[in-house]
Scaffold this motif. Structure first.
Motif, PDB file in Angstrom:
ATOM      1  N   LEU A   1       0.841  -1.195   0.000  1.00 49.34           N
ATOM      2  CA  LEU A   1       0.000   0.000   0.000  1.00 49.34           C
ATOM      3  C   LEU A   1       0.879   1.249   0.000  1.00 49.34           C
ATOM      4  N   TYR A   2       0.567   2.154  -0.899  1.00 46.16           N
ATOM      5  CA  TYR A   2       1.354   3.366  -1.074  1.00 46.16           C
ATOM      6  C   TYR A   2       0.489   4.595  -0.794  1.00 46.16           C
ATOM      7  N   THR A   3       1.108   5.633  -0.253  1.00 46.99           N
ATOM      8  CA  THR A   3       0.411   6.881   0.059  1.00 46.99           C
ATOM      9  C   THR A   3       0.670   7.903  -1.035  1.00 46.99           C
ATOM     10  N   ASP A   4       0.057   9.066  -0.893  1.00 42.62           N
ATOM     11  CA  ASP A   4       0.331  10.162  -1.822  1.00 42.62           C
ATOM     12  C   ASP A   4       1.797  10.585  -1.742  1.00 42.62           C
ATOM     13  N   LYS A   5       2.377  10.526  -0.562  1.00 37.79           N
ATOM     14  CA  LYS A   5       3.807  10.853  -0.393  1.00 37.79           C
ATOM     15  C   LYS A   5       4.665   9.864  -1.177  1.00 37.79           C
TER      16      LYS A   5
ATOM     17  N   SER B   1      18.230  10.711  -0.548  1.00 35.53           N
ATOM     18  CA  SER B   1      18.725  10.857   0.826  1.00 35.53           C
ATOM     19  C   SER B   1      18.880  12.336   1.175  1.00 35.53           C
ATOM     20  N   ILE B   2      19.249  13.143   0.205  1.00 36.48           N
ATOM     21  CA  ILE B   2      19.312  14.593   0.439  1.00 36.48           C
ATOM     22  C   ILE B   2      17.902  15.145   0.597  1.00 36.48           C
ATOM     23  N   GLU B   3      16.992  14.671  -0.232  1.00 34.00           N
ATOM     24  CA  GLU B   3      15.594  15.114  -0.181  1.00 34.00           C
ATOM     25  C   GLU B   3      14.994  14.870   1.212  1.00 34.00           C
ATOM     26  N   VAL B   4      15.301  13.728   1.780  1.00 38.19           N
ATOM     27  CA  VAL B   4      14.768  13.362   3.093  1.00 38.19           C
ATOM     28  C   VAL B   4      15.360  14.241   4.198  1.00 38.19           C
ATOM     29  N   ASN B   5      16.618  14.640   4.024  1.00 38.22           N
ATOM     30  CA  ASN B   5      17.315  15.432   5.047  1.00 38.22           C
ATOM     31  C   ASN B   5      17.655  16.830   4.548  1.00 38.22           C
ATOM     32  N   LYS B   6      16.722  17.471   3.872  1.00 40.67           N
ATOM     33  CA  LYS B   6      16.974  18.783   3.274  1.00 40.67           C
ATOM     34  C   LYS B   6      17.559  19.780   4.271  1.00 40.67           C
ATOM     35  N   ALA B   7      17.061  19.795   5.482  1.00 41.46           N
ATOM     36  CA  ALA B   7      17.495  20.776   6.480  1.00 41.46           C
ATOM     37  C   ALA B   7      18.967  20.595   6.839  1.00 41.46           C
ATOM     38  N   ASP B   8      19.477  19.373   6.697  1.00 37.02           N
ATOM     39  CA  ASP B   8      20.865  19.085   7.056  1.00 37.02           C
ATOM     40  C   ASP B   8      21.818  19.207   5.870  1.00 37.02           C
ATOM     41  N   LYS B   9      21.293  19.512   4.717  1.00 42.27           N
ATOM     42  CA  LYS B   9      22.108  19.589   3.504  1.00 42.27           C
ATOM     43  C   LYS B   9      22.054  21.000   2.937  1.00 42.27           C
ATOM     44  N   ALA B  10      23.013  21.287   2.054  1.00 43.43           N
ATOM     45  CA  ALA B  10      23.059  22.597   1.393  1.00 43.43           C
ATOM     46  C   ALA B  10      22.774  22.420  -0.094  1.00 43.43           C
ATOM     47  N   CYS B  11      22.358  23.493  -0.714  1.00 42.21           N
ATOM     48  CA  CYS B  11      22.119  23.462  -2.163  1.00 42.21           C
ATOM     49  C   CYS B  11      23.376  23.029  -2.910  1.00 42.21           C
TER      50      CYS B  11
END
Length: 147
Positions: free
Chosen positions: A39-43, A69-79
């Motif tokens: 089962l999959y969600t909208d996410k 992995s960057i997407e999941v931890n956006k706050a911990d990563k830089a552009c």
């Protein structure tokens, strides 16, 4: 919630592709039904779209995994982390393009040097050029060999 077939159909892929992404740890179903269906969600659907878009611009599965992995931890990563991945990929694509242009030029030179006739390939300039240690390709004229 979407079952595997529903999500696959919504995204224009087949069930096996979804299973493949699951096997390669790119996507995991949010849960399973009592009967064991994934089962999959909208996410999950958004993640799948992300994977498909990244694949569509040429990223490999390993590179997509890194992007996720960057997407999941956006706050911990830089552009710059993301840009570095893209710039590395771009550099590799540019190298491949340059190599393809070299191949094209060499193949064009080989093709142009050959008459392409029905004569024996005994004096074929393409074969001679590939057998030689030089890049020198002379134009083929079979009538020279007939004299």
């Amino acid at each position: 919630m979407y079952r595997i077939g529903e999500l696959a159909k919504l995204c224009g892929i087949n069930n096996d592709t979804l299973r493949f992404y699951e096997k390669n740890a790119l996507l995991t179903p949010s849960s399973r039904s009592e009967s064991g269906y994934r089962l999959y969600t909208d996410k999950d659907k958004e993640t799948l779209h992300f994977i498909l878009r990244a694949k569509g611009v040429g990223f490999t599965l390993a590179e997509i995994q890194e992007l996720l992995s960057i997407e999941v931890n956006k706050a911990d990563k830089a552009c710059m982390d993301v840009k570095m991945l893209v710039d590395t990929k771009l550099h590799n694509v540019e190298k491949k393009l340059a190599e393809l242009v070299r191949f094209q030029t060499s193949l064009k030179r080989l093709s142009d040097a050959c008459c392409g006739g029905e004569e024996s390939a005994e004096h074929c300039t393409i074969l001679e050029a590939l057998e030689s240690n030089t890049d020198d390709v002379r134009h083929e004229h079979h009538d020279e060999h007939l004299k």
